[in-house]
Structure formats: structure tokens, C-alpha cells
Design an enzyme around this catalytic site. Structure first.
Site, PDB file in Angstrom:
ATOM      1  CB  ALA A   1      36.946  32.681  40.154  1.00  0.00           C
ATOM      2  N   GLY A   2      34.227  31.669  39.172  1.00  0.00           N
ATOM      3  CA  GLY A   2      32.886  31.150  39.478  1.00  0.00           C
ATOM      4  C   GLY A   2      32.431  30.085  38.496  1.00  0.00           C
TER       5      GLY A   2
ATOM      6  CD  GLN B   1      40.667  38.235  36.970  1.00  0.00           C
ATOM      7  OE1 GLN B   1      40.261  39.290  37.429  1.00  0.00           O
ATOM      8  NE2 GLN B   1      39.878  37.401  36.313  1.00  0.00           N
TER       9      GLN B   1
ATOM     10  CB  CYS C   1      40.256  43.012  44.255  1.00  0.00           C
ATOM     11  SG  CYS C   1      41.285  42.877  45.715  1.00  0.00           S
TER      12      CYS C   1
ATOM     13  CB  THR D   1      36.904  39.406  46.380  1.00  0.00           C
ATOM     14  OG1 THR D   1      36.001  38.721  47.260  1.00  0.00           O
ATOM     15  CG2 THR D   1      37.064  40.843  46.816  1.00  0.00           C
TER      16      THR D   1
ATOM     17  CB  CYS E   1      40.108  42.709  50.563  1.00  0.00           C
ATOM     18  SG  CYS E   1      41.225  43.611  49.483  1.00  0.00           S
TER      19      CYS E   1
HETATM   20  C1  LIG Z   1      44.698  42.835  40.221  1.00  0.00           C
HETATM   21  C2  LIG Z   1      43.605  42.023  40.886  1.00  0.00           C
HETATM   22  C3  LIG Z   1      43.761  41.642  42.208  1.00  0.00           C
HETATM   23  C4  LIG Z   1      42.785  40.898  42.836  1.00  0.00           C
HETATM   24  N1  LIG Z   1      42.984  40.501  44.142  1.00  0.00           N
HETATM   25  C5  LIG Z   1      42.094  39.706  44.734  1.00  0.00           C
HETATM   26  C6  LIG Z   1      42.344  39.183  46.048  1.00  0.00           C
HETATM   27  O1  LIG Z   1      43.377  39.449  46.656  1.00  0.00           O
HETATM   28  N2  LIG Z   1      41.412  38.377  46.604  1.00  0.00           N
HETATM   29  C7  LIG Z   1      40.266  38.027  45.942  1.00  0.00           C
HETATM   30  O2  LIG Z   1      39.476  37.260  46.489  1.00  0.00           O
HETATM   31  N3  LIG Z   1      39.974  38.524  44.706  1.00  0.00           N
HETATM   32  C8  LIG Z   1      40.867  39.340  44.087  1.00  0.00           C
HETATM   33  N4  LIG Z   1      40.613  39.806  42.811  1.00  0.00           N
HETATM   34  C9  LIG Z   1      39.267  39.645  42.214  1.00  0.00           C
HETATM   35  C10 LIG Z   1      38.995  38.264  41.619  1.00  0.00           C
HETATM   36  O3  LIG Z   1      40.003  37.900  40.710  1.00  0.00           O
HETATM   37  C11 LIG Z   1      37.640  38.301  40.912  1.00  0.00           C
HETATM   38  O4  LIG Z   1      36.684  38.831  41.798  1.00  0.00           O
HETATM   39  C12 LIG Z   1      37.188  36.909  40.478  1.00  0.00           C
HETATM   40  O5  LIG Z   1      38.065  36.395  39.512  1.00  0.00           O
HETATM   41  C13 LIG Z   1      35.769  36.979  39.910  1.00  0.00           C
HETATM   42  O6  LIG Z   1      35.377  35.743  39.406  1.00  0.00           O
HETATM   43  P1  LIG Z   1      34.300  35.665  38.217  1.00  0.00           P
HETATM   44  O7  LIG Z   1      34.072  34.221  37.966  1.00  0.00           O
HETATM   45  O8  LIG Z   1      33.160  36.548  38.514  1.00  0.00           O
HETATM   46  O9  LIG Z   1      35.060  36.331  36.972  1.00  0.00           O
HETATM   47  P2  LIG Z   1      36.399  35.883  36.240  1.00  0.00           P
HETATM   48  O10 LIG Z   1      37.230  35.031  37.112  1.00  0.00           O
HETATM   49  O11 LIG Z   1      37.000  37.140  35.710  1.00  0.00           O
HETATM   50  O12 LIG Z   1      35.876  34.989  35.030  1.00  0.00           O
HETATM   51  C14 LIG Z   1      35.042  35.482  34.020  1.00  0.00           C
HETATM   52  C15 LIG Z   1      35.195  34.575  32.808  1.00  0.00           C
HETATM   53  O13 LIG Z   1      34.151  34.868  31.884  1.00  0.00           O
HETATM   54  C16 LIG Z   1      34.695  34.844  30.577  1.00  0.00           C
HETATM   55  N5  LIG Z   1      33.839  35.669  29.716  1.00  0.00           N
HETATM   56  C17 LIG Z   1      33.756  37.018  29.670  1.00  0.00           C
HETATM   57  N6  LIG Z   1      32.862  37.399  28.755  1.00  0.00           N
HETATM   58  C18 LIG Z   1      32.354  36.262  28.210  1.00  0.00           C
HETATM   59  C19 LIG Z   1      31.384  36.004  27.192  1.00  0.00           C
HETATM   60  N7  LIG Z   1      30.764  36.993  26.553  1.00  0.00           N
HETATM   61  N8  LIG Z   1      31.113  34.702  26.869  1.00  0.00           N
HETATM   62  C20 LIG Z   1      31.733  33.691  27.519  1.00  0.00           C
HETATM   63  N9  LIG Z   1      32.668  33.880  28.496  1.00  0.00           N
HETATM   64  C21 LIG Z   1      32.964  35.159  28.825  1.00  0.00           C
HETATM   65  C22 LIG Z   1      36.097  35.393  30.738  1.00  0.00           C
HETATM   66  O14 LIG Z   1      36.926  35.009  29.656  1.00  0.00           O
HETATM   67  C23 LIG Z   1      36.513  34.774  32.070  1.00  0.00           C
HETATM   68  O15 LIG Z   1      37.173  33.539  31.904  1.00  0.00           O
HETATM   69  C24 LIG Z   1      41.601  40.540  42.140  1.00  0.00           C
HETATM   70  C25 LIG Z   1      41.446  40.916  40.795  1.00  0.00           C
HETATM   71  C26 LIG Z   1      42.439  41.631  40.166  1.00  0.00           C
HETATM   72  C27 LIG Z   1      42.285  42.015  38.706  1.00  0.00           C
END
Ligand SMILES: Cc1cc2nc3c(=O)[nH]c(=O)nc-3n(C[C@H](O)[C@H](O)[C@H](O)COP(=O)(O)OP(=O)(O)OC[C@H]3O[C@@H](n4cnc5c(N)ncnc54)[C@H](O)[C@@H]3O)c2cc1C
Length: 451
Positions: free
Chosen positions: A52-53, A80, A198, A346, A380
Site C-alpha cells: 500500500a505505502g 489486504q 488493523c 492500517t 477501521c
Molecule cells: C485481515 C486484514 C484486514 C485489514 N483491514 C483493514 C481495514 O479494514 N482498513 C485498513 O485501512 N487497513 C486494514 N488492514 C491493514 C492494511 O492492509 C495494512 O495496514 C497496509 O497494507 C499496510 O501497508 P504497508 O505498505 O505498510 O504494508 P503492505 O501493504 O503489507 O506492503 C508491504 C510490502 O513489502 C514487501 N516486503 C516485505 N518484506 C520485504 C523485503 N525484505 N524486501 C522487499 N519488499 C518486502 C511485501 O511483499 C509487501 O508487498 C487489514 C489487514 C489485514 C491483514
């Protein structure tokens, strides 16, 4: 059309002597300055993670004509938040997935590899494939790590009937299967004692299961139990009060300060430590299950948490809670689940962080101190049944920060539609393309510009 990508700048210069237009040469130069990275493995901005980020911020910076690389091992990008509805059998899993190549910006270089080491003192990261990639600015967006193996009996227990988890693409289908096969008895839903993403999702699946089993006639033969490590149903009192009332009305049994440490699939038993027990080791309680939805302990991914230069004492990326800039390394920023930002982890928090990080990193690039301040906004949407949703939005101070001009603590069908149909579209079409930084603008409009 000329196949620009296969031309060198020198070749372009030769074309010039053959009377080729200067515009063409300029285009070649521009093209090669944004992809100089292809040879040198050195970029203006390196984004680690295409979730996402990471995907959203790489779109933002690729538009600003920076040379951008995204390091991401997965061939797929997952939305997710839909997995709650996937696990409940309401939405098809495919709706939560897009090919990574389709969500990452064309103008960025996708390095399909995994970062295994950050070397912040010499501005490089090392990948599993053995590459050293150099950056001027680094954005860490690696999400959160699911540690199922920290519960004794997992992940093997997923091979037995009645056990699922919405927190993993591997096991979310098992939740649906277990939900459909349940013929009554003890249904258990857990929430672990580590920070998780979440915080509402562990209880959302309980409400959806309750609704599903009510429709299929199984509910009258079952007892539903929520074992949570927390001491309230939610961090914000306004929503905690409503959720507590819902649990009482629907006969959902809540057990506070309970943390699952073991599962025994042979006897279908789950063991919980009692967190407020004064004894060492802590007193435990064992209970039988016929259905088990497990939420695992979580941490920052290993590549982050094992790097002592980058993390706080708890192993999360140590960033300034206002600016998202790393506390030790000024050219590193963090976003999302892997950080120690003291707010609920989230996707909606990530959306808001995108705007702050973008402005602050641009200031740092211009040699100016970052001034944009993140207020901890997160949201949420708590699905409390089929077609019902309490839409929690709040900030660092755990004060409600609601967007709509009505009481969002009330269960509403409109908010259910928002969660199921509208927000996924915002994610895929706006946020990932760098056009969404949270709903603050709408909050202002609905409140006629007032705070
Ligand atoms: C069941 C569930 C329900 C949820 N419900 C909600 C909701 O209703 N509302 C809401 O706002 N949020 C919700 N969330 C939370 C939301 O999905 C996350 O907070 C959000 O995706 C976080 O974004 P991020 O970019 O930090 O991480 P992510 O989206 O998880 O992305 C991380 C990325 O980094 C990559 N990565 C990991 N390790 C490495 C590495 N060593 N080298 C290179 N790449 C790597 C991964 O492959 C992944 O693509 C929910 C999550 C889950 C699991």
C-alpha cells in the site's frame, strides 16, 4: 516509433549529426537520465516494498521525474483489507489481488528481489539475489511480518479442519472453508499480545461468522468466544462502548487479557496464557474448539528488526512521529506497518502518511527542514454483521476524527458499502496512482471548513 529503451545516449548523439531533431535527442537524454539506474544500480529514491505505502509513494516520486526503484519480491500486490470479507465468504479472493507489474509505475524500475540488509551508513541495501543498490533517499515500506510459528502447533494446525486465518493469503481460504463446515459447538476468535495491523479485524470476522451462522441455522447450537490480549474492545472509548453493547446483545463471550500460546489440533484445544496473572510462568487456561480463527503475533520484517541502527527497542523502524523521517538517518523515511508510529497500523493510516511523507521528503531534497506534521489519523471500518458497519476514525490522541456529518459509531449499511465497494476502488485507482492522501479534504467540506 523508435525503441527508445534500446538506444544509448551516444547513439542518440550520432543521430543528431544525421540531422535528427534536437527534441528527439532531448527525449533520449531524459529517458536515460530517469533510467540511468539500469546500469549503475543507483537511484535518487529507492522504495523498499510494493504494498500500500510503497507502490503509492513510488507513483508519487516517479511523477516528479526522479529515478525511482521499487524493490519488491512478490509478483502480486494484495489489498489486504478485503481479506476479512474473503474469509467470511462474501468477496472472491481474486478481487483483492493485482499483478505487481500493473500497480507499480511504468517510470520506476521494479527490482524483483527481496532486501536482506540495510546499510544506512553507506546508503545501500543488499538483496537476496546479491545486488547492492545505492540510493540518495530511501523509503522503507516493508509492512509487517506474521509470526504464526511463535504459537506452538502452528502452522501445522492449518492442515487440520476448522482452523483459518484472514491474516495470510495462504490461510484466508481456510477461514471460509471452516466457516461453511461448522456444524455448531465452540467457535474461538483470537487477538495476540503484540502490535498487529488493523486491530479491528480479529473481531470483524466474529461478527460476520455470527451473521452467517444465524442465516444457516447453526448459531443456536454454538457458543462464540473472543479471546483478546487487550482490556477493552477497542482503543477509542466511543467505539468500544458500542462494540461492548453489541457483544452483550448477541451473546458473544469476550475474554480479556488472554493470549493464545499453543494449539493442540489432535484434541482440538487452544491454550491461552492469562496476561494479568501474577504468577511466573503465567497461569494458563485450555479450551476446546470446533472452529478457530487465529491472528498471529506480528513484528517488523526480519530485515528491519535485526538492524540495530534502524529500529527502536521493540524492533520497529524508528521514525519521528510527526515527520516520518528516520530519527538517525535524515535521508531515510518510513511508512506504514513496519514503523513505530504510535497509531493503529492500517491502510487508511498509510494513505494519510503518503501526503506527509511526500511533502517532507521533497523539503529534505531541497535542503530544508521537514515541516508537515502527521496527526496519527487512522481508520477501521468494523463490519458488525452482513450490511452493518461501525466506521471508526481517530488520531494519535485516540479522539474520533470522523469524516461524515453523522455519528459513525452507529451501525450503518452505507458504511458497509463504503468498506466493501468504495474504499477498494479508491485504493486501486487513486491511492496506488499517487492521487489519494486520505479523506481530510472531505471532512473539511462536510464540516463547512470548521475543525
Ligand atoms: C485481515 C486484514 C484486514 C485489514 N483491514 C483493514 C481495514 O479494514 N482498513 C485498513 O485501512 N487497513 C486494514 N488492514 C491493514 C492494511 O492492509 C495494512 O495496514 C497496509 O497494507 C499496510 O501497508 P504497508 O505498505 O505498510 O504494508 P503492505 O501493504 O503489507 O506492503 C508491504 C510490502 O513489502 C514487501 N516486503 C516485505 N518484506 C520485504 C523485503 N525484505 N524486501 C522487499 N519488499 C518486502 C511485501 O511483499 C509487501 O508487498 C487489514 C489487514 C489485514 C491483514
Amino acid at each position: 516509433m523508435f525503441p527508445l529503451a534500446n538506444f544509448s545516449i551516444e547513439a542518440a548523439a550520432n543521430f543528431r549529426s544525421l540531422n535528427v531533431s534536437s527534441r528527439f535527442v532531448r527525449e533520449c537524454r531524459q529517458r536515460f537520465s530517469t533510467s540511468r539506474s539500469l546500469n549503475a544500480d543507483s537511484y535518487d529514491v529507492v522504495v523498499v516494498g510494493g504494498g500500500a505505502g510503497g507502490a503509492s509513494l513510488s507513483s508519487v516520486f516517479a511523477k516528479k521525474s526522479k529515478s525511482v526503484a521499487v524493490i519488491e519480491p512478490n509478483a502480486e500486490h494484495y489489498y489486504q483489507p478485503l481479506w476479512t470479507l474473503v474469509g467470511a465468504g462474501i468477496v472472491n479472493y481474486n478481487k483483492s489481488v493485482r499483478p505487481m507489474a500493473a500497480v507499480l509505475p511504468k517510470r520506476a524500475t521494479w527490482v524483483k528481489d527481496k532486501v536482506v540488509e540495510f546499510n544506512p551508513k553507506n546508503n545501500t541495501v543488499t538483496t537476496e539475489g546479491g545486488k547492492q543498490i545505492k540510493y540518495e533517499y530511501l523509503i522503507v515500506a516493508v509492512g509487517i511480518q506474521m509470526n504464526y510459528n511463535q504459537i506452538k502447533g502452528f502452522p501445522e494446525a492449518f492442515e487440520t479442519p476448522g482452523v483459518g486465518s484472514n491474516y495470510s493469503k495462504l490461510y484466508v481460504g481456510k477461514t471460509t472453508e471452516a466457516l461453511r463446515r461448522f456444524k455448531g459447538g465452540n467457535a474461538i476468535f483470537t487477538l495476540p499480545s503484540t502490535p498487529i495491523n488493523c486491530r479491528g479485524a480479529p473481531q470483524k470476522i466474529m461478527y460476520l461468522a455470527d451473521a452467517y451462522w444465524t442465516n444457516t441455522g447453526v448459531r443456536s447450537k454454538s457458543q462464540l468466544h473472543f479471546y483478546t490480549s487487550q482490556e477493552t474492545m477497542f482503543d477509542v472509548k466511543k467505539y468500544a462502548d458500542v462494540l461492548t453493547e453489541i457483544c452483550t446483545q448477541r451473546n458473544l463471550n469476550v475474554h480479556f487479557k488472554r493470549n493464545m500460546i499453543e494449539v493442540k489440533p489432535d484434541t482440538q484445544e487452544a491454550v491461552f496464557e492469562i496476561l494479568d496473572s501474577p504468577e511466573t510462568p503465567k497461569e494458563t487456561v485450555t479450551t476446546h474448539y470446533d472452529f478457530l480463527h487465529v491472528v498471529p503475533p506480528m513484528s517488523a520484517p526480519d530485515c528491519v528488526r535485526h538492524n540495530k541502527d534502524l529500529v527502536d527497542a521493540a524492533g520497529w523502524l524508528d521514525v519521528d512521529k510527526d515527520t516520518l523521517q528516520h530519527k538517525k538517518f535524515a535521508n531515510i523515511f518510513g511508512i506504514g506497518d513496519c514503523t513505530n508510529l504510535p497509531t493503529s497500523k492500517t491502510g487508511s493510516a498509510v494513505a494519510c502518511q503518503i501526503g506527509i511523507l511526500q511533502k517532507n521528503l521533497m523539503q529534505v531534497m531541497a535542503g530544508v527542514k521537514p515541516t508537515s506534521v502527521y496527526n496519527g489519523y487512522t481508520s477501521c471500518p468494523i463490519l458488525t454483521g452482513h450490511n452493518k458497519c461501525v466506521f471508526a476514525e481517530f488520531d494519535y490522541d485516540k479522539q474520533p476524527a470522523e469524516t461524515f456529518p453523522f455519528n459513525q459509531a452507529k451501525e450503518r449499511r452505507t458504511m458497509y458499502i463504503m468498506k466493501k465497494n468504495v474504499i477498494p476502488k479508491i485504493h486501486f485507482h487513486l491511492m496506488l496512482n499517487g492521487y489519494w492522501q486520505g479523506p481530510a479534504i472531505f471532512r473539511k467540506i462536510f464540516r463547512l471548513g470548521m475543525a
